[in-house]
Design a protein around this motif. Structure first.
Motif, PDB file in Angstrom:
ATOM      1  N   ILE A 100       2.826   1.857 -11.682  1.00 17.93           N
ATOM      2  CA  ILE A 100       3.623   0.990 -12.429  1.00 17.93           C
ATOM      3  C   ILE A 100       4.240   1.702 -13.661  1.00 17.93           C
ATOM      4  O   ILE A 100       3.682   0.518 -14.541  1.00 17.93           O
ATOM      5  CB  ILE A 100       4.481  -0.393 -12.530  1.00 17.93           C
ATOM      6  CG1 ILE A 100       4.192   0.118 -10.445  1.00 17.93           C
ATOM      7  CG2 ILE A 100       5.755  -0.906 -11.665  1.00 17.93           C
ATOM      8  CD1 ILE A 100       4.159  -1.113  -9.219  1.00 17.93           C
ATOM      9  N   TYR A 101       5.338   1.985 -14.149  1.00 14.79           N
ATOM     10  CA  TYR A 101       5.583   2.023 -16.123  1.00 14.79           C
ATOM     11  C   TYR A 101       6.649   1.509 -15.675  1.00 14.79           C
ATOM     12  O   TYR A 101       8.128   1.246 -15.207  1.00 14.79           O
ATOM     13  CB  TYR A 101       5.935   3.647 -15.590  1.00 14.79           C
ATOM     14  CG  TYR A 101       4.445   4.108 -15.844  1.00 14.79           C
ATOM     15  CD1 TYR A 101       3.215   4.209 -17.318  1.00 14.79           C
ATOM     16  CD2 TYR A 101       3.954   4.816 -14.332  1.00 14.79           C
ATOM     17  CE1 TYR A 101       1.885   5.265 -16.598  1.00 14.79           C
ATOM     18  CE2 TYR A 101       2.866   5.499 -14.328  1.00 14.79           C
ATOM     19  CZ  TYR A 101       1.110   5.490 -14.901  1.00 14.79           C
ATOM     20  OH  TYR A 101       0.392   6.174 -15.330  1.00 14.79           O
ATOM     21  N   SER A 126      -3.732  -6.247  -6.918  1.00 11.89           N
ATOM     22  CA  SER A 126      -4.738  -5.642  -7.736  1.00 11.89           C
ATOM     23  C   SER A 126      -3.736  -5.134  -9.291  1.00 11.89           C
ATOM     24  O   SER A 126      -2.802  -4.165  -8.439  1.00 11.89           O
ATOM     25  CB  SER A 126      -5.617  -5.210  -7.481  1.00 11.89           C
ATOM     26  OG  SER A 126      -5.336  -4.463  -6.627  1.00 11.89           O
ATOM     27  N   PHE A 127      -4.665  -4.892 -10.045  1.00 10.09           N
ATOM     28  CA  PHE A 127      -3.736  -4.261 -11.531  1.00 10.09           C
ATOM     29  C   PHE A 127      -4.715  -4.421 -12.404  1.00 10.09           C
ATOM     30  O   PHE A 127      -5.263  -5.024 -12.413  1.00 10.09           O
ATOM     31  CB  PHE A 127      -2.450  -3.896 -11.851  1.00 10.09           C
ATOM     32  CG  PHE A 127      -2.269  -5.509 -12.229  1.00 10.09           C
ATOM     33  CD1 PHE A 127      -2.051  -5.705 -13.914  1.00 10.09           C
ATOM     34  CD2 PHE A 127      -2.016  -7.248 -11.390  1.00 10.09           C
ATOM     35  CE1 PHE A 127      -2.231  -7.123 -13.850  1.00 10.09           C
ATOM     36  CE2 PHE A 127      -2.337  -8.118 -12.434  1.00 10.09           C
ATOM     37  CZ  PHE A 127      -2.600  -8.054 -13.543  1.00 10.09           C
ATOM     38  N   GLU A 128      -4.435  -2.478 -12.711  1.00 11.06           N
ATOM     39  CA  GLU A 128      -5.428  -2.145 -13.953  1.00 11.06           C
ATOM     40  C   GLU A 128      -4.622  -1.908 -14.818  1.00 11.06           C
ATOM     41  O   GLU A 128      -3.619  -0.125 -14.480  1.00 11.06           O
ATOM     42  CB  GLU A 128      -6.535  -1.302 -13.489  1.00 11.06           C
ATOM     43  CG  GLU A 128      -6.513  -0.377 -12.619  1.00 11.06           C
ATOM     44  CD  GLU A 128      -8.263   0.261 -12.556  1.00 11.06           C
ATOM     45  OE1 GLU A 128      -7.881   0.868 -11.684  1.00 11.06           O
ATOM     46  OE2 GLU A 128      -8.827  -0.598 -11.687  1.00 11.06           O
ATOM     47  N   PRO A 129      -4.648  -1.905 -16.200  1.00 14.99           N
ATOM     48  CA  PRO A 129      -3.722  -0.415 -17.291  1.00 14.99           C
ATOM     49  C   PRO A 129      -4.347   1.028 -16.785  1.00 14.99           C
ATOM     50  O   PRO A 129      -5.729   1.381 -16.426  1.00 14.99           O
ATOM     51  CB  PRO A 129      -4.209  -1.383 -18.240  1.00 14.99           C
ATOM     52  CG  PRO A 129      -5.462  -2.235 -18.145  1.00 14.99           C
ATOM     53  CD  PRO A 129      -5.681  -2.083 -16.944  1.00 14.99           C
ATOM     54  N   PHE A 139       0.244   0.761 -15.178  1.00 18.25           N
ATOM     55  CA  PHE A 139      -0.619  -0.270 -14.425  1.00 18.25           C
ATOM     56  C   PHE A 139      -0.659   0.530 -12.881  1.00 18.25           C
ATOM     57  O   PHE A 139       0.442   1.308 -12.615  1.00 18.25           O
ATOM     58  CB  PHE A 139      -0.690  -1.836 -14.296  1.00 18.25           C
ATOM     59  CG  PHE A 139      -0.195  -2.560 -15.203  1.00 18.25           C
ATOM     60  CD1 PHE A 139      -1.283  -3.273 -16.396  1.00 18.25           C
ATOM     61  CD2 PHE A 139       1.388  -2.685 -15.841  1.00 18.25           C
ATOM     62  CE1 PHE A 139      -1.149  -3.688 -16.949  1.00 18.25           C
ATOM     63  CE2 PHE A 139       0.593  -3.676 -17.533  1.00 18.25           C
ATOM     64  CZ  PHE A 139      -0.234  -3.829 -17.745  1.00 18.25           C
ATOM     65  N   ARG A 140      -2.263   0.691 -12.995  1.00 12.46           N
ATOM     66  CA  ARG A 140      -2.246   1.039 -12.102  1.00 12.46           C
ATOM     67  C   ARG A 140      -2.470  -0.023 -10.350  1.00 12.46           C
ATOM     68  O   ARG A 140      -3.131  -0.917 -11.219  1.00 12.46           O
ATOM     69  CB  ARG A 140      -3.682   2.180 -11.703  1.00 12.46           C
ATOM     70  CG  ARG A 140      -3.895   2.311  -9.811  1.00 12.46           C
ATOM     71  CD  ARG A 140      -5.452   3.438 -10.075  1.00 12.46           C
ATOM     72  NE  ARG A 140      -5.622   2.945  -8.483  1.00 12.46           N
ATOM     73  CZ  ARG A 140      -5.946   4.134  -7.720  1.00 12.46           C
ATOM     74  NH1 ARG A 140      -5.598   5.723  -8.086  1.00 12.46           N
ATOM     75  NH2 ARG A 140      -6.579   4.097  -6.745  1.00 12.46           N
TER      76      ARG A 140
END
Length: 166
Positions: A100-101, A126-129, A139-140
């Protein structure tokens, strides 16, 4: 309506469908017993996280509150507490992942804040840069399924006024 299937004498197998944090009890886990029996004082292991806990209290879900009982058997729906400190230990693992951008790269901090706020109410998010040469920083994100992903995307766009690229 047929009675719920399940063997009360089999090893415990339950499906967690929700959980919430209580400042005095820790995490309260809402679940359905598929097989076996859950009793006060027995040990349970979360298959998603591998963490083990001792059941302190359990009971039935009622419209006007929670009634404590000694055990829940196959087919029953209820709750239990086990001094769990983190809601994430009780949630299912993400099955669908999406990058997501923001359309405007300067909105990256706003996207981070929005995801943090959504994660307070939805520990299964959950998300990570991550970064992309074409899209910049984003983020993924991990979701329980496609519907969960669409709901989170829609909330980000409506509640936080973000223009997203997924």
């Amino acid at each position: 309506v047929p009675a719920p299937a399940g063997d009360p004498d089999a090893p415990l197998k339950a499906l967690i469908f929700d959980s919430q944090y209580d400042p005095y009890l820790g995490v309260i886990v809402y679940f359905r017993v598929m097989e076996g029996t859950l009793k006060k004082g027995m040990g349970v292991k979360m298959m998603a996280s591998g963490a083990s806990y001792q059941v302190l209290d359990c009971g039935y879900l009622r419209p006007l509150g929670m009634d404590s009982c000694q055990q829940l058997t196959a087919g029953e729906v209820g709750w239990f507490t086990a001094s769990i400190k983190n809601v994430k230990d009780t949630q299912a693992q993400p099955m669908v992942f999406c990058g997501i951008y923001t359309e405007d790269g300067s909105k990256y901090p706003d996207l981070r804040d929005a995801l943090d706020k959504l994660q307070l109410n939805d520990a299964s998010l959950s998300f990570e840069p991550e970064s992309s040469i074409a899209l910049g920083f984003g983020f993924r994100c991990g979701f329980l399924g496609m519907l969960h992903m669409e709901i989170i995307q829609e909330r980000l766009e409506r509640e936080f006024d973000l223009d997203l690229v997924t």
